[in-house]
Design an enzyme around this catalytic site. Structure first.
Site, PDB file in Angstrom:
ATOM      1  N   LYS A 196       1.617  -3.365   6.697  1.00  0.00           N
ATOM      2  CA  LYS A 196       2.090  -3.427   5.304  1.00  0.00           C
ATOM      3  C   LYS A 196       3.601  -3.202   5.264  1.00  0.00           C
ATOM      4  O   LYS A 196       4.330  -3.859   4.529  1.00  0.00           O
ATOM      5  CB  LYS A 196       1.370  -2.379   4.443  1.00  0.00           C
ATOM      6  CG  LYS A 196      -0.099  -2.684   4.201  1.00  0.00           C
ATOM      7  CD  LYS A 196      -0.298  -4.033   3.512  1.00  0.00           C
ATOM      8  CE  LYS A 196      -1.758  -4.343   3.243  1.00  0.00           C
ATOM      9  NZ  LYS A 196      -1.955  -5.677   2.620  1.00  0.00           N
ATOM     10  N   TYR A 205      -2.602  -0.521  10.558  1.00  0.00           N
ATOM     11  CA  TYR A 205      -2.814  -1.145   9.240  1.00  0.00           C
ATOM     12  C   TYR A 205      -1.598  -0.895   8.356  1.00  0.00           C
ATOM     13  O   TYR A 205      -1.016  -1.821   7.790  1.00  0.00           O
ATOM     14  CB  TYR A 205      -4.070  -0.582   8.560  1.00  0.00           C
ATOM     15  CG  TYR A 205      -4.038  -0.761   7.064  1.00  0.00           C
ATOM     16  CD1 TYR A 205      -3.641   0.282   6.225  1.00  0.00           C
ATOM     17  CD2 TYR A 205      -4.330  -1.997   6.498  1.00  0.00           C
ATOM     18  CE1 TYR A 205      -3.558   0.097   4.854  1.00  0.00           C
ATOM     19  CE2 TYR A 205      -4.245  -2.184   5.129  1.00  0.00           C
ATOM     20  CZ  TYR A 205      -3.853  -1.134   4.308  1.00  0.00           C
ATOM     21  OH  TYR A 205      -3.754  -1.312   2.955  1.00  0.00           O
ATOM     22  N   SER A 246       0.829  -1.211   0.000  1.00  0.00           N
ATOM     23  CA  SER A 246       0.000   0.000   0.000  1.00  0.00           C
ATOM     24  C   SER A 246       0.856   1.250   0.000  1.00  0.00           C
ATOM     25  O   SER A 246       1.950   1.272   0.560  1.00  0.00           O
ATOM     26  CB  SER A 246      -0.869  -0.011   1.269  1.00  0.00           C
ATOM     27  OG  SER A 246      -1.370   1.281   1.530  1.00  0.00           O
TER      28      SER A 246
HETATM   29  C1  WQD Z   1      -9.459   9.744   0.709  1.00  0.00           C
HETATM   30  C2  WQD Z   1      -9.601  11.239   0.872  1.00  0.00           C
HETATM   31  C3  WQD Z   1     -10.014  11.912   3.146  1.00  0.00           C
HETATM   32  C4  WQD Z   1     -14.004  10.080   3.420  1.00  0.00           C
HETATM   33  C5  WQD Z   1      -7.089   4.606   1.590  1.00  0.00           C
HETATM   34  C6  WQD Z   1      -7.219   3.288   2.258  1.00  0.00           C
HETATM   35  C7  WQD Z   1      -5.852   2.732   2.594  1.00  0.00           C
HETATM   36  C8  WQD Z   1      -4.914   2.805   1.400  1.00  0.00           C
HETATM   37  C9  WQD Z   1      -4.870   4.207   0.821  1.00  0.00           C
HETATM   38  C10 WQD Z   1      -4.750   0.685   0.238  1.00  0.00           C
HETATM   39  C11 WQD Z   1      -8.895  11.778   2.120  1.00  0.00           C
HETATM   40  C12 WQD Z   1     -11.201  12.252   2.262  1.00  0.00           C
HETATM   41  C13 WQD Z   1     -12.760  10.487   2.968  1.00  0.00           C
HETATM   42  C14 WQD Z   1     -14.999  11.064   3.697  1.00  0.00           C
HETATM   43  C15 WQD Z   1     -13.463  12.786   3.057  1.00  0.00           C
HETATM   44  N1  WQD Z   1      -5.301   1.907   0.351  1.00  0.00           N
HETATM   45  N2  WQD Z   1     -12.509  11.805   2.790  1.00  0.00           N
HETATM   46  N3  WQD Z   1     -14.694  12.372   3.515  1.00  0.00           N
HETATM   47  O1  WQD Z   1      -7.470   7.659   3.743  1.00  0.00           O
HETATM   48  O2  WQD Z   1      -6.387   7.850   1.448  1.00  0.00           O
HETATM   49  O3  WQD Z   1      -6.708   5.599   2.532  1.00  0.00           O
HETATM   50  O4  WQD Z   1      -6.211   4.572   0.520  1.00  0.00           O
HETATM   51  O5  WQD Z   1      -4.039   0.144   0.976  1.00  0.00           O
HETATM   52  O6  WQD Z   1      -6.072   1.399   2.963  1.00  0.00           O
HETATM   53  O7  WQD Z   1      -7.972   3.453   3.397  1.00  0.00           O
HETATM   54  O8  WQD Z   1      -8.672   6.898   1.645  1.00  0.00           O
HETATM   55  O9  WQD Z   1     -10.975   7.145   0.839  1.00  0.00           O
HETATM   56  O10 WQD Z   1     -10.539   7.190   3.361  1.00  0.00           O
HETATM   57  O11 WQD Z   1      -9.821   9.130   1.951  1.00  0.00           O
HETATM   58  O12 WQD Z   1     -13.210  13.991   2.888  1.00  0.00           O
HETATM   59  O13 WQD Z   1     -16.159  10.749   4.123  1.00  0.00           O
HETATM   60  O14 WQD Z   1     -10.999  11.541   1.054  1.00  0.00           O
HETATM   61  O15 WQD Z   1      -9.749  12.948   4.087  1.00  0.00           O
HETATM   62  O16 WQD Z   1      -8.384  13.060   1.799  1.00  0.00           O
HETATM   63  P1  WQD Z   1      -7.257   7.105   2.384  1.00  0.00           P
HETATM   64  P2  WQD Z   1     -10.090   7.542   1.977  1.00  0.00           P
END
Ligand code: WQD
Length: 345
Positions: A155, A151, A126
């Site tokens: 990784k 998590y 990841s």
């Molecule tokens: C994306 C963006 C939030 C929800 C994920 C996986 C992790 C890894 C990387 C594989 C951020 C914003 C989110 C919401 C928002 N993948 N957001 N409102 O945190 O980058 O991590 O990708 O291993 O396992 O979890 O992804 O989709 O949670 O957030 O504003 O209701 O969307 O702040 O900027 P993240 P995400």
């Protein structure tokens, strides 16, 4: 026909990768304990590919049961290892569950790889191993940073376990295994048919399922976690990549391992589009493809979130022969199509 073992084959990325593998004439079996996935997704895979995929409902922490399956399929040319817990907030709440599941599962599997001499191993890693990065885009040479969650640490540790495992091969006690580590950025979307996609478990943490569940009326609104970041519109920036592009990279990684000589170091590949997109831009893309206006508010930053990250993906493009087929609109279209089909049951 080459046989491949996919652990976590009933999961989101696992299932989409199985569809891609079958389309490239691999014979696939899955090992998935279905603790976080639904075996019904195998019906969707059969509907798309015409092939029935067998899943062994085995917990990788149960070494005896796992070895029975590996012994039955020791003629496999490789293993793609997806099976792991992946919720960032849940890992903060239950770290021991994450360390035991993700790491004991991995070490049991690797003991089986050596015992049954399975020659190739693809590890689902990841971009979260990079932590908060200064210089963007991140390349595979960017050092691993401070993990933001247990998590992400599983990784990082998983990659280190694999590097030590590969180093231990001296051609005698351990038959050498070819290993690649694939670092996903933000997987989004679903198979274009809308027949399979990410089956939500409870309230989604990730942005895209929250957007589609709000649009379909299950959630009242999307909260944008912060608009005071140093990005072009202040909201968080990520490298969103279509799950079918991720799937294609796995099949290409297996091909790469089949052709390449054994090396002492596992090769690492970033699987991202190379484009950073902000939360507000994702919302606008969704509104454009769905024709719906989304109810969202600006809220406070989410603890543990990094500001921005996106990939330098040239190594995967050059060495795996990988090319990105889908853009943000395709991702949003597929995610919305899946949400509507899934809710229609
Ligand atoms: C994306 C963006 C939030 C929800 C994920 C996986 C992790 C890894 C990387 C594989 C951020 C914003 C989110 C919401 C928002 N993948 N957001 N409102 O945190 O980058 O991590 O990708 O291993 O396992 O979890 O992804 O989709 O949670 O957030 O504003 O209701 O969307 O702040 O900027 P993240 P995400």
């Amino acid at each position: 026909m080459d046989k491949v073992i996919v652990t976590g084959g009933c999961g989101y990325i696992g299932a989409h990768t199985i569809v891609d593998l079958i389309s490239k004439d691999y014979y696939v079996i899955s090992i998935d304990d279905n603790s976080k996935s639904d075996p019904k997704i195998l019906e969707g895979i059969q509907q798309i590919t015409g092939k029935k995929v067998k899943n062994y409902q085995v917990d990788l922490k149960d070494k005896k049961a796992l070895f029975e399956v590996l012994n039955k399929h020791k003629d496999a040319m490789g293993i793609i290892h997806f099976a792991a817990y992946k919720s960032v907030p849940e890992s903060v709440e239950k770290p021991l569950k994450y360390y035991s599941n993700n790491l004991i599962g991995l070490t049991n599997l690797l003991e089986g790889v050596s015992k049954f001499e399975i020659p190739n191993f693809v590890f689902s890693s990841s971009c979260s191993v990079y932590g908060n990065v200064e210089k963007l885009p991140v390349s595979e040479d960017t050092p691993m940073g401070v993990a933001e969650s247990p998590y992400a640490r599983t990784k990082q540790m998983g990659e280190d376990i694999l590097r030590d495992y590969v180093k231990s091969f001296d051609g005698t006690n351990n038959k050498a295994v070819n290993v690649v580590l694939l670092r996903y950025f933000n997987p989004v979307g679903a198979h274009p048919s809308g027949i399979i996609g990410e089956i939500p478990l409870g309230v989604p943490n990730n942005l895209t399922p929250f957007i589609t569940q709000t649009a379909i009326g299950i959630r009242e609104k999307v909260t944008v976690f912060g608009n005071d970041y140093a990005t072009r519109d202040g909201s968080g920036l990520r490298d969103y990549i279509h799950v079918m592009d991720i799937a294609d990279a796995h099949t290409k990684a297996l091909q790469y391992l089949k052709e390449k000589p054994l090396t002492q170091n596992p090769e690492v590949f970033n699987l991202g589009t190379g484009n950073g997109v902000t939360v507000l831009e994702m919302i606008k893309a969704f509104e454009k493809v769905s024709g719906k206006s989304l109810n969202y508010v600006i809220g406070p930053r989410r603890p543990g979130d990094i500001e921005a990250i996106y990939a330098d993906n040239q190594k995967a493009i050059k060495e795996l022969g990988w090319k990105i087929q889908y853009n943000i609109d395709d991702m949003m279209e597929a995610a919305w199509k899946w949400e509507q089909k899934f809710r229609r049951g």
